[in-house]
Design a protein around this motif. Structure first.
Motif, short mmCIF file in Angstrom:
data_model
loop_
_atom_site.label_atom_id
_atom_site.label_comp_id
_atom_site.label_asym_id
_atom_site.label_seq_id
_atom_site.Cartn_x
_atom_site.Cartn_y
_atom_site.Cartn_z
N PHE A 1 -22.91 -78.32 31.79
CA PHE A 1 -21.75 -78.03 32.62
C PHE A 1 -22.07 -78.30 34.10
N ASN A 2 -21.16 -78.92 34.78
CA ASN A 2 -21.26 -79.10 36.23
C ASN A 2 -22.59 -79.67 36.72
N MET A 3 -23.12 -80.62 36.02
CA MET A 3 -24.35 -81.25 36.51
C MET A 3 -24.21 -82.77 36.40
N PRO A 4 -23.19 -83.35 37.05
CA PRO A 4 -22.89 -84.77 36.89
C PRO A 4 -24.06 -85.69 37.29
N PHE A 5 -24.91 -85.18 38.19
CA PHE A 5 -26.03 -86.01 38.67
C PHE A 5 -27.01 -86.36 37.55
N LEU A 6 -26.96 -85.61 36.45
CA LEU A 6 -27.89 -85.88 35.35
C LEU A 6 -27.76 -87.30 34.81
N GLY B 1 -37.10 -93.36 28.05
CA GLY B 1 -38.33 -92.63 27.75
C GLY B 1 -38.05 -91.33 27.01
N LEU B 2 -39.14 -90.71 26.58
CA LEU B 2 -39.02 -89.51 25.75
C LEU B 2 -38.57 -88.31 26.60
N LEU B 3 -37.72 -87.52 25.98
CA LEU B 3 -37.08 -86.42 26.69
C LEU B 3 -37.21 -85.18 25.80
N ILE B 4 -37.58 -84.04 26.39
CA ILE B 4 -37.58 -82.82 25.57
C ILE B 4 -36.53 -81.87 26.12
N LEU B 5 -35.70 -81.34 25.23
CA LEU B 5 -34.62 -80.44 25.64
C LEU B 5 -34.76 -79.13 24.89
N ARG B 6 -34.47 -78.04 25.60
CA ARG B 6 -34.59 -76.73 24.97
C ARG B 6 -33.32 -75.94 25.30
N GLY B 7 -32.54 -75.62 24.29
CA GLY B 7 -31.30 -74.90 24.56
C GLY B 7 -30.65 -74.38 23.29
N ARG B 8 -29.57 -73.68 23.47
CA ARG B 8 -28.89 -73.06 22.34
C ARG B 8 -27.99 -74.08 21.63
N VAL B 9 -27.99 -73.99 20.31
CA VAL B 9 -27.17 -74.89 19.51
C VAL B 9 -25.92 -74.14 19.07
N VAL B 10 -24.76 -74.69 19.38
CA VAL B 10 -23.52 -74.03 18.97
C VAL B 10 -22.65 -75.03 18.21
N HIS C 1 -26.05 -76.95 27.44
CA HIS C 1 -26.71 -76.65 28.72
C HIS C 1 -28.21 -76.38 28.60
N PRO C 2 -28.95 -77.29 27.94
CA PRO C 2 -30.38 -77.02 27.76
C PRO C 2 -31.22 -77.25 29.01
N GLU C 3 -32.43 -76.69 28.99
CA GLU C 3 -33.40 -77.03 30.03
C GLU C 3 -33.95 -78.40 29.70
N ILE C 4 -34.37 -79.08 30.76
CA ILE C 4 -34.80 -80.46 30.57
C ILE C 4 -36.28 -80.61 30.91
N TYR C 5 -37.03 -81.20 30.02
CA TYR C 5 -38.43 -81.52 30.31
C TYR C 5 -38.57 -83.03 30.29
N TYR C 6 -38.69 -83.59 31.45
CA TYR C 6 -38.63 -85.03 31.58
C TYR C 6 -39.48 -85.43 32.77
N SER D 1 -36.97 -83.23 20.66
CA SER D 1 -37.64 -84.28 21.41
C SER D 1 -37.08 -85.61 20.95
N GLY D 2 -36.67 -86.47 21.88
CA GLY D 2 -36.09 -87.74 21.46
C GLY D 2 -35.75 -88.61 22.65
N THR D 3 -34.99 -89.64 22.39
CA THR D 3 -34.58 -90.52 23.48
C THR D 3 -33.06 -90.56 23.56
N VAL D 4 -32.58 -90.93 24.74
CA VAL D 4 -31.14 -91.00 24.93
C VAL D 4 -30.60 -92.19 24.15
N PHE D 5 -29.56 -91.92 23.38
CA PHE D 5 -28.97 -92.97 22.55
C PHE D 5 -27.58 -93.25 23.08
N GLY D 6 -27.34 -94.47 23.49
CA GLY D 6 -26.01 -94.82 24.00
C GLY D 6 -25.83 -94.38 25.44
N ARG D 7 -24.56 -94.21 25.83
CA ARG D 7 -24.25 -93.93 27.22
C ARG D 7 -24.23 -92.44 27.53
#
Ligand code: ADP
Ligand code: MG
Length: 686
Positions: free
Chosen positions: A95-100, A108-117, A127-132, A61-67
């Motif tokens: 991957f392939n989700m430029p609209f993001l 604002g606060l963003l929660i992401l859930r995905g695999r860490v590699v 490629h995490p799921e987005i809770y926003y 859970s966090g905020t977008v930092f930078g661009r």
């Protein structure tokens, strides 16, 4: 609406959705109740960025930092951003989700859930799921959400909603298990169990419910097999197989002698072919133990006795390889028999000619894919059917083929290491032969587990092997579970490798999206050593035999299962040259290290399967079905070996007491087996 109603009676399921459910075999409410999830998503509290672990699915859970940046180009566009919390920042990519870039750019606060590699030495969430906004995650927190097997058009959400309604119709009177038996085994009541199967509160809840249905799955499977076999058993051997001196002569001319184990299995097969009843035999042997030649002897003997024999392989590539191999031997050793190839990708004209040669009896050995069982194929005295790498076949396919002659002999070959005791419970009186010895001239494969800094050394090593006349496989890194992505990856990689290695080394590639003919051409070129290095996805996993290949390098090996890695490694070490397997991994996690260590120190499929199980431990709710071992819906013959044994004993007891399942307490069990198990059995693998 009750448990027998059609699923169309469920609110919200219209004609279109109903058709989609039919596609996955769900017709009635009861079917839906038994449409178990294939896993769960467990929604834990977000973890601090500083505590994320490689290889795991984490929530942060966090905020977008930078661009937020999007890589240019058309293919595989990567959107990346840095997520920041109080403890640090984490790189995240899609991957392939430029609209993001626009959607997530609002702050604002963003929660992401995905695999860490690990990518290029740093930890990245892929490629995490987005809770926003982040509040969306709250609703799911601490729940176990079912993940269902799906088909295109059918969403997890639709299934989940439908199942919720269906469960209200669950009724203890639908329990297949006789009440006494359920009590004796201490299972929860049926209705409670199905609820927990789909929506468990805790992992323990699920494990408890699962046990009941695993047991039920084994019990019904074993009972059906026994009943089917009763009928099969009477099939008499109508063929007259006489020994033929040309077999011994052929064995004498081979460049190698059969191992003791191969010889023993061949004797067993020969005795079966000459026995009173038709053969029904499973030959197990680890990769590279030499199963093909043993099957070939059976086919030869059939031919010498004036019969036909057929051999079915799970892929076109493998079928063609067997065909080339067999027709090569027929020619080389002047054996007066002809072989025919039949696969789906042949042209209509080619097929027609093959059908003619088959029905006229002009050819004796027929090799192919499931094209062998099409209605159009008419055999001329088919006496023996061999299926290779059987776990890729459904019983329906084998039966269709078997039905083409007058009850032919059946020989099934598999590298799947099922312990003998389990095989006996599962297959009952199906005979099992084991080739438990490797050819003598084989040098054990040398293994190493290395990190990516070793890559250049690995390339240099392959270059050297090629200069000595050998060949290599490179298994390409998996990007994600998408074939088109893997294809791109293979192509990129082979281009890079080709530049790296220079002009005089030919690098070819192979992936699942290629046409059958293209694959064949590549495999043949590799077989002739016109290609020295083959970059491939896991499509080469099963059966391929190019003894001159001595190196296999597996990129991202942490992403494959142990059994699969063992199969892949089995592509080398098939000839007299020393072979090498390089497990490449960027992962530094202890778990990966321990897993790869097992392969590093053992080349024994049985041992590896056992260790795989030990490592996965009881915490793994859903066994190793993905590895293709006995495709039960939820049961796993390794993990649930105890339950399998119990079910085997109970099945024997039930049949001793009530062989035809005529007692009222067995009625539901009998109807289920008669009506549904037939389908289930036919679709699953034996
Ligand atoms: P698998 O059991 O994995 O199907 P194959 O039948 O493809 O293995 O055999 C692997 C290789 O070993 C083949 O090239 C085959 O010709 C060779 N082979 C089979 N039996 C022997 C033997 N007894 N000695 C030496 N090489 C053998
Ligand atoms: Mg094989």
């Amino acid at each position: 609406m009750d448990s027998r109603s059609s699923i169309g009676t469920i609110k919200g399921i219209g004609e279109k959705t109903e058709a989609l459910f039919h596609k996955v075999g769900v017709y009635s409410i009861n079917d839906l109740i038994r449409y178990y999830p294939r896993g769960f998503e467990i929604f834990d509290d977000p973890v601090p960025v500083s505590e994320i672990e490689e290889g795991r699915v984490c929530t942060v859970s966090g905020t977008v930092f930078g661009r937020i940046t999007v890589s240019p180009g058309k293919m595989r566009r990567i959107t990346s951003l840095n997520l920041k919390d109080l403890t640090g920042t984490l790189k995240v990519i899609w991957f392939n989700m430029p609209f993001l870039r626009n959607t997530l750019g609002r702050g604002g606060l963003l929660i992401l859930r995905g695999r860490v590699v690990r990518r290029k030495e740093i930890l990245v969430m892929e490629h995490p799921e987005i809770y926003y906004p982040a509040g969306k995650y709250e609703e799911k927190l601490h729940t176990m959400q079912p993940v269902y097997p799906l088909t295109a058009g059918l969403t997890n959400n639709t299934v989940t909603k439908a199942v919720k309604q269906a469960l209200s119709c669950a009724d203890d009177n639908d329990d297949l298990l006789p009440e006494e038996l359920a009590k004796k085994r201490g299972f929860l009541p049926y209705k409670t169990s199905v609820m927990k199967m789909h929506f468990p509160g805790t992992k323990e809840d699920f494990a408890q419910a699962r046990e009941r249905f695993v047991y039920e799955e084994f019990l019904t499977f074993i009972l059906s097999l026994r009943r089917m076999r009763e009928e099969d058993n009477r099939a008499e051997n109508t063929f007259a197989f006489r020994d033929d001196p040309r077999i011994g002569q052929f064995l004498g001319e081979l460049p190698f002698t059969l191992t003791k184990a191969q010889m023993k299995v061949w004797q067993e097969i020969k005795a079966d072919l000459q026995g009173k009843h038709v053969m029904s035999r499973l030959v197990q042997g680890d990769v590279g133990s030499g199963k093909t030649i043993v099957a070939f002897l059976g086919l030869l003997l059939a031919g010498f006795n004036g019969y036909q024999g057929a051999m079915m392989a799970p892929t076109e590539v493998l079928a063609r390889q067997h065909y080339e191999n067999i027709s090569g031997m027929l020619e080389k050793y002047h054996l007066p028999l002809k072989a025919e190839l039949l696969t789906g990708s042949m042209t209509a004209g080619q097929k027609r000619q093959a059908y003619e040669r088959i029905s006229s009896g002009e050819v004796s050995v027929i090799v192919g894919t499931h094209a062998l069982i099409q209605d159009k194929v008419v055999y001329h005295k088919l006496s023996l059917v061999v299926t290779d790498e059987q776990h890729r076949f459904g019983v329906r396919q084998r039966e269709a083929l078997a039905g083409k002659g007058s009850a032919p002999h059946i020989l099934v070959m598999s590298a799947t290491p099922i312990p003998r005791t389990l095989a006996i419970i599962l297959y009952g009186d199906l005979d099992v032969s084991v080739i438990d010895e490797m050819p003598r001239d084989r040098l054990p494969i040398k293994n190493c587990v290395v990190d990516t800094s070793y890559r250049n050394k690995a390339y240099a090593f392959m270059k050297k092997q090629v200069s000595e006349g050998r060949q290599c496989y490179v298994i390409c890194p998996m990007v994600e579970e998408s074939e088109s992505m893997d294809a791109e990856n293979v192509i990129d990689y082979s281009r890079m490798l080709s530049e790296e290695l220079g002009d005089h080394i030919n690098v070819g590639y192979l992936h699942g999206k290629m046409k059958a003919q293209e694959k064949d051409e590549i495999m043949e070129a590799f077989g002739r050593n016109e290609i020295q290095i083959l970059v491939s996805t896991t499509v080469i996993e099963v059966g391929i035999d190019v003894p001159n290949a001595t190196v296999i390098m597996i990129e991202n090996s942490e992403r494959f299962g142990l059994a699969q890695l063992h199969q892949l490694r089995g592509r080398v070490g098939r000839g007299k040259h020393q072979s090498y397997c390089i497990f490449m991994t960027a992962s530094k996690s202890d778990e990966t290290k321990e897993r790869l260590d097992i392969l590093n120190h053992s080349n024994d499929g049985f041992f590896i399967a056992g260790e795989d199980l030990r490592l996965r431990g009881p915490g793994d709710l859903f066994g190793i079905r993905q590895s293709g071992i006995l495709d039960f819906k939820i049961a796993d013959v390794f993990q649930d070996a105890g339950l399998l044994k119990t079910a085997g004993e109970d099945a024997a007891e039930i049949l001793a007491d009530d062989p035809l399942l005529e007692k009222p307490s067995h009625e539901r069990l009998r109807t289920y087996i008669d009506r549904k198990m037939k389908d289930f059995l036919l679709d699953t693998t034996l």
